[in-house]
Design an enzyme around this catalytic site. Structure first.
Site, short mmCIF file in Angstrom:
data_model
loop_
_atom_site.label_atom_id
_atom_site.label_comp_id
_atom_site.label_asym_id
_atom_site.label_seq_id
_atom_site.Cartn_x
_atom_site.Cartn_y
_atom_site.Cartn_z
N GLY A 49 -39.07 -52.04 -128.83
CA GLY A 49 -37.86 -52.66 -129.38
C GLY A 49 -37.59 -54.07 -128.91
O GLY A 49 -36.94 -54.85 -129.59
N ASP A 105 -33.93 -54.61 -125.99
CA ASP A 105 -33.11 -54.73 -127.19
C ASP A 105 -31.66 -54.32 -126.95
O ASP A 105 -30.74 -55.00 -127.37
CB ASP A 105 -33.72 -53.90 -128.35
CG ASP A 105 -34.15 -52.50 -127.94
OD1 ASP A 105 -33.79 -52.06 -126.83
OD2 ASP A 105 -34.84 -51.85 -128.74
N ASP A 108 -27.76 -48.64 -123.71
CA ASP A 108 -26.84 -47.60 -124.16
C ASP A 108 -26.28 -46.89 -122.92
O ASP A 108 -25.25 -47.27 -122.39
CB ASP A 108 -27.60 -46.64 -125.09
CG ASP A 108 -26.72 -45.52 -125.60
OD1 ASP A 108 -25.51 -45.54 -125.32
OD2 ASP A 108 -27.24 -44.61 -126.28
N LYS A 136 -23.98 -51.56 -124.92
CA LYS A 136 -23.01 -50.53 -125.31
C LYS A 136 -22.12 -50.09 -124.14
O LYS A 136 -21.49 -49.06 -124.21
CB LYS A 136 -23.75 -49.30 -125.84
CG LYS A 136 -24.29 -49.41 -127.26
CD LYS A 136 -24.77 -48.03 -127.73
CE LYS A 136 -25.62 -48.11 -128.98
NZ LYS A 136 -26.21 -46.79 -129.33
N ILE A 156 -27.66 -48.45 -134.07
CA ILE A 156 -28.06 -49.59 -134.89
C ILE A 156 -29.58 -49.71 -135.05
O ILE A 156 -30.33 -49.22 -134.22
CB ILE A 156 -27.47 -50.91 -134.35
CG1 ILE A 156 -27.95 -51.16 -132.90
CG2 ILE A 156 -25.95 -50.90 -134.42
CD1 ILE A 156 -27.53 -52.51 -132.35
P1 IMP Z 1 -30.58 -46.21 -122.51
O1 IMP Z 1 -31.63 -45.83 -121.51
O2 IMP Z 1 -29.69 -45.04 -122.87
O3 IMP Z 1 -29.76 -47.41 -122.09
O4 IMP Z 1 -31.30 -46.52 -123.86
C1 IMP Z 1 -32.04 -47.65 -124.01
C2 IMP Z 1 -33.08 -47.54 -125.07
O5 IMP Z 1 -32.76 -46.57 -126.08
C3 IMP Z 1 -33.18 -48.86 -125.77
O6 IMP Z 1 -34.14 -49.68 -125.17
C4 IMP Z 1 -33.55 -48.47 -127.18
O7 IMP Z 1 -34.95 -48.38 -127.29
C5 IMP Z 1 -32.95 -47.10 -127.38
N1 IMP Z 1 -31.64 -47.22 -128.07
C6 IMP Z 1 -30.41 -47.15 -127.51
N2 IMP Z 1 -29.44 -47.32 -128.43
C7 IMP Z 1 -30.09 -47.52 -129.62
C8 IMP Z 1 -29.64 -47.79 -130.97
O8 IMP Z 1 -28.44 -47.89 -131.27
N3 IMP Z 1 -30.61 -47.95 -131.90
C9 IMP Z 1 -31.95 -47.86 -131.62
N4 IMP Z 1 -32.41 -47.63 -130.38
C10 IMP Z 1 -31.49 -47.45 -129.38
MG MG Z 2 -36.13 -49.74 -126.02
#
Ligand code: IMP
Ligand code: MG
Length: 178
Positions: A49, A105, A108, A136, A156
Site C-alpha cells: 500500500g 499508506d 488504523d 485513523k 478507504i
Molecule cells: P494497522 O496495523 O491497524 O494500523 O493497519 C495498518 C495497515 O492496514 C495499513 O498499512 C493498511 O495496509 C491496512 N489498512 C488499514 N486501514 C485501511 C483502509 O481503510 N483501507 C485499506 N487498507 C487499510
Molecule cells: Mg499497509
C-alpha cells in the site's frame, strides 16, 4: 457523486485526485522543511500500500537518501484488522545509527507501525520516525511525526490502499459506503 463497485462493495469518493495531490504535497513539503540532514536518512516503504505515497515523498527529497521496502500484512482480504502483524519481507540494509522514516499508506489500530518501529529499533536504528498518508487515530502509537490527513473510521481505497487487493491503482480516494 462518483461511485464504484469493487467486488461486493460500493465505494464513493472521499478525496478527489486534486485534493489527494494537495494532501500529499503538503506532507512532502513538511518533511523537506523539517529534515535537513538526509545523508543518513533511510525511507522504508511498507509494501504494497505504501508504494505510490513513497514515490511521491521520495521524489521531493535530495538524491542522497536511501530507499528500501518491507512487507507487512494485517488485514488479509477483509475490511477490518486481523489483530496480528506479519512481516513477510524484511530490509537487508544495515540500519545501525540510521535515521529511519517509515512510509505507509494508513495507520488504523497502529499495530503495524508499532511493530515496525520496535523492529527497526532492535536492528540498531538511531531514530525511527513515522510518515503515513492517512491517520485513523490508532491507540497504539502516538500521532505520527508526519501525516497527510486525519480521517474518521472509514474504510478507504485508492492510491495504494486496497480492498481485497483491488483499487490500489485509483488516483483518488474512495470510502466504503454501505
Ligand atoms: P494497522 O496495523 O491497524 O494500523 O493497519 C495498518 C495497515 O492496514 C495499513 O498499512 C493498511 O495496509 C491496512 N489498512 C488499514 N486501514 C485501511 C483502509 O481503510 N483501507 C485499506 N487498507 C487499510
Ligand atoms: Mg499497509
Amino acid at each position: 457523486m462518483k461511485t464504484i463497485i469493487i467486488k461486493d462493495k460500493k465505494f464513493t469518493e472521499l478525496f478527489s485526485e486534486q485534493e489527494l495531490k494537495d494532501i500529499v504535497t503538503a506532507c512532502a513539503q513538511k518533511i523537506k522543511r523539517t529534515i535537513n540532514e538526509t545523508e543518513n536518512l533511510v525511507l522504508i516503504g511498507v509494501l504494497n500500500g505504501g508504494i505510490p505515497f513513497m514515490n511521491d515523498i521520495a521524489f521531493s527529497l535530495p538524491e542522497n537518501i536511501t530507499i528500501d521496502y518491507v512487507r507487512a500484512v494485517s488485514y488479509g482480504d477483509n475490511t477490518y484488522s486481523s489483530g496480528k502483524v506479519e512481516l513477510l519481507l524484511d530490509t537487508q540494509l544495515d540500519l545501525r545509527g540510521k535515521d529511519v522514516l517509515i512510509v505507509d499508506d494508513i495507520i488504523d489500530t497502529g499495530r503495524t507501525a508499532k511493530f515496525l518501529k520496535d523492529h527497526f529499533i532492535s536492528k540498531g536504528a538511531g531514530s525511527v520516525r513515522l510518515c503515513c498518508l492517512f491517520y485513523k487515530k490508532g491507540t497504539l502509537v502516538e500521532e505520527p511525526e508526519y501525516f497527510g490527513s486525519y480521517i474518521g473510521d472509514d474504510f478507504i481505497v485508492g492510491y495504494g490502499l486496497d480492498y481485497a487487493q483491488k483499487g490500489r491503482n485509483l488516483k483518488n480516494i474512495l470510502k466504503l459506503s454501505d
